[in-house]
Design an enzyme around this catalytic site. Structure first.
Site, short mmCIF file in Angstrom:
data_model
loop_
_atom_site.label_atom_id
_atom_site.label_comp_id
_atom_site.label_asym_id
_atom_site.label_seq_id
_atom_site.Cartn_x
_atom_site.Cartn_y
_atom_site.Cartn_z
N ASP A 84 0.84 -1.19 0.00
CA ASP A 84 0.00 0.00 0.00
C ASP A 84 0.89 1.25 0.00
O ASP A 84 1.85 1.33 0.79
CB ASP A 84 -0.86 -0.06 1.28
CG ASP A 84 -1.97 0.96 1.32
OD1 ASP A 84 -2.43 1.39 0.25
OD2 ASP A 84 -2.39 1.32 2.45
N HIS A 121 -7.24 10.22 4.25
CA HIS A 121 -6.85 9.21 5.24
C HIS A 121 -7.15 9.67 6.66
O HIS A 121 -7.24 10.86 6.93
CB HIS A 121 -5.35 8.90 5.11
CG HIS A 121 -5.00 8.20 3.84
ND1 HIS A 121 -4.31 8.80 2.82
CD2 HIS A 121 -5.25 6.94 3.42
CE1 HIS A 121 -4.16 7.95 1.82
NE2 HIS A 121 -4.73 6.81 2.15
N GLY A 122 -7.26 8.70 7.57
CA GLY A 122 -7.36 9.02 8.99
C GLY A 122 -8.77 9.17 9.50
O GLY A 122 -9.75 8.84 8.81
N HIS A 169 -9.35 4.95 -1.49
CA HIS A 169 -8.51 5.14 -0.30
C HIS A 169 -9.27 6.00 0.70
O HIS A 169 -10.22 6.70 0.34
CB HIS A 169 -7.20 5.85 -0.69
CG HIS A 169 -6.22 4.93 -1.33
ND1 HIS A 169 -5.10 4.46 -0.68
CD2 HIS A 169 -6.21 4.35 -2.55
CE1 HIS A 169 -4.43 3.66 -1.49
NE2 HIS A 169 -5.09 3.56 -2.63
N GLY A 170 -8.83 5.97 1.93
CA GLY A 170 -9.46 6.82 2.95
C GLY A 170 -10.92 6.47 3.13
O GLY A 170 -11.78 7.33 3.29
N ALA A 171 -11.22 5.16 3.11
CA ALA A 171 -12.62 4.72 3.06
C ALA A 171 -13.20 4.32 4.42
O ALA A 171 -14.32 3.83 4.48
CB ALA A 171 -12.75 3.56 2.08
N ASN A 221 -10.03 0.52 0.77
CA ASN A 221 -8.90 0.51 1.71
C ASN A 221 -9.34 0.95 3.11
O ASN A 221 -9.94 2.01 3.27
CB ASN A 221 -7.83 1.47 1.22
CG ASN A 221 -7.07 0.91 0.04
OD1 ASN A 221 -7.50 -0.04 -0.59
ND2 ASN A 221 -5.93 1.50 -0.25
N THR A 222 -9.02 0.12 4.07
CA THR A 222 -9.48 0.37 5.44
C THR A 222 -8.35 0.13 6.43
O THR A 222 -7.84 -0.99 6.54
CB THR A 222 -10.65 -0.58 5.76
OG1 THR A 222 -11.63 -0.47 4.73
CG2 THR A 222 -11.28 -0.25 7.11
N ASP A 223 -7.98 1.17 7.12
CA ASP A 223 -6.96 1.07 8.15
C ASP A 223 -7.47 1.69 9.46
O ASP A 223 -7.52 1.05 10.52
CB ASP A 223 -5.68 1.81 7.69
CG ASP A 223 -4.51 1.58 8.63
OD1 ASP A 223 -4.68 0.89 9.64
OD2 ASP A 223 -3.42 2.11 8.37
P1 13P Z 1 -8.47 5.04 6.17
O1 13P Z 1 -7.54 5.94 6.90
O2 13P Z 1 -9.76 5.72 5.85
O3 13P Z 1 -8.69 3.74 6.86
O4 13P Z 1 -7.80 4.71 4.75
C1 13P Z 1 -6.81 3.72 4.65
C2 13P Z 1 -6.13 3.73 3.33
O5 13P Z 1 -6.50 4.39 2.38
C3 13P Z 1 -4.98 2.86 3.19
O6 13P Z 1 -4.37 2.96 1.94
O1 G3H Z 2 -2.78 4.92 3.97
C1 G3H Z 2 -2.48 3.98 4.70
C2 G3H Z 2 -2.42 4.03 6.14
O2 G3H Z 2 -3.59 4.43 6.78
C3 G3H Z 2 -1.20 4.75 6.65
O3 G3H Z 2 -0.50 3.75 7.22
O4 G3H Z 2 0.93 4.63 9.02
O5 G3H Z 2 1.36 2.42 7.93
O6 G3H Z 2 1.81 4.52 6.67
P1 G3H Z 2 1.00 3.87 7.74
ZN ZN Z 3 -4.49 4.97 1.21
#
Ligand code: 13P
Ligand code: G3H
Ligand code: ZN
Length: 308
Positions: A82, A180-181, A210-212, A253-255
């Site tokens: 990613d 993101h975030g 991204h940023g979903a 994408n979900t983080d």
């Molecule tokens: P979020 O911060 O919305 O989860 O997005 C994650 C992301 O886009 C990772 O590539």
């Molecule tokens: O875009 C992706 C993540 O949310 C950022 O992750 O802190 O591992 O770079 P990272």
């Molecule tokens: Zn992303």
């Protein structure tokens, strides 16, 4: 089973009109939560690691863990880099068994982004590794000075068409208003769905959002009840995510939502059971809550039940 090609997973989603979760993992518990949640919902899944994750956990550790996870899993599992920026890391992933890589040169001017992306496609092709690239910029709420400026960061559909044609990428991540975030919108959340539809019509390949993260209110409430502090956090409303998927997004994408789940579970144990000091009793519940969030996500994305 062995790792499954990201392209195979996403082409099927593109044909059938749903999206697959790409979940960021940084350690064993997150990975296991992601895999368990996907198995429980019979969903294919993309395990995403960033350069930061590689610095944190180590390349070989991550690849070995994901390989084992895939071998034991009853659902297709892909391994994706990613936001790849460092050509050395991208090469290592291509040669080291990843099924796809993202080249993120979206901060560069169009022609330079195109050139850098093309180079990665050429590097990846001989290995059968697929490539995602980003066009447009994902701006955080803090960076948004005006509506006009924000507009200028979104992906231009004509440019997207040329970018995809000339680079030969497999998946495109357009900017349609997410960031993101946990703080995605100051006012009312709004994705540019018309722009997304036009891009999909022109490029005809799987699109990536991204940023979903949706930043679920129930998770925020729990976080605050256990002493966390994320006032004003706001994610993508699930309805708009559904609309984006119906309009051509095939990889979500979900983080952030996994980070929230992890933190909520850890805070809960530490607050409610101050006598606990066994890491398994602290991290086990984090794994379980991630599993629950992943199950919810897979149902929302439409990947549940699509493992075969
Ligand atoms: P979020 O911060 O919305 O989860 O997005 C994650 C992301 O886009 C990772 O590539
Ligand atoms: O875009 C992706 C993540 O949310 C950022 O992750 O802190 O591992 O770079 P990272
Ligand atoms: Zn992303």
């Amino acid at each position: 089973m062995a790792l499954t090609s990201t392209k195979e997973i996403l082409e099927k989603a593109h044909r059938e009109g749903y999206a697959v979760g790409a979940f960021n993992v940084n350690n064993m518990e997150i990975l296991q939560g992601v895999i368990e949640g996907s198995q429980e919902t019979s969903a294919p899944v993309i395990v995403a690691v960033t350069e930061g994750a590689i610095r944190y956990a180590g390349f070989d550790y991550l690849v070995a863990m994901v390989r084992v996870a895939a071998e034991e899993a009853s659902v297709p599992v892909a391994l994706h880099l990613d936001h790849g920026r460092d050509p050395g890391v991208i090469r290592r992933c291509i040669e080291g068994g990843f099924t796809s890589v993202m080249i993120d040169a979206s901060h560069l001017p169009f022609e330079e982004n195109l050139k850098a992306t093309k180079e990665v496609v050429e590097m990846a092709r001989p290995f059968g590794v697929s490539v995602e690239a980003e066009l447009g910029r994902l701006k955080g709420v803090e960076d948004l000075l005006s509506v006009k400026e924000r507009e200028a960061t979104l992906t231009d559909p004509e440019e997207a068409e040329r970018f995809v044609r000339e680079t030969g990428i497999d998946f495109l991540a357009p900017a349609i208003g997410t960031s993101h975030g946990a703080f995605k919108f100051k006012g009312k959340p709004k994705l540019d769905i018309d722009r997304l539809r036009e891009i999909k019509g022109r490029v005809g390949i799987p699109l990536v959002l991204h940023g979903a993260s949706t930043v679920p209110p129930w998770l925020l409430e729990l976080l605050h009840s256990y002493g966390g502090k994320l006032d004003e956090a706001k994610g993508v409303p699930p309805d708009q995510l559904r609309e984006a998927i119906a309009s051509g997004v095939n990889k979500v994408n979900t983080d952030t939502d996994l980070r929230l789940a992890f933190t909520v579970a850890v805070r809960k144990v530490l607050q409610e059971s101050p006598e606990v000091f066994d890491p398994r009793k602290i991290l086990g519940p984090a794994r379980d809550l991630i599993k629950r969030v992943v199950m919810e996500k897979n149902r929302l994305f439409g990947s549940a039940g699509k493992a075969s």
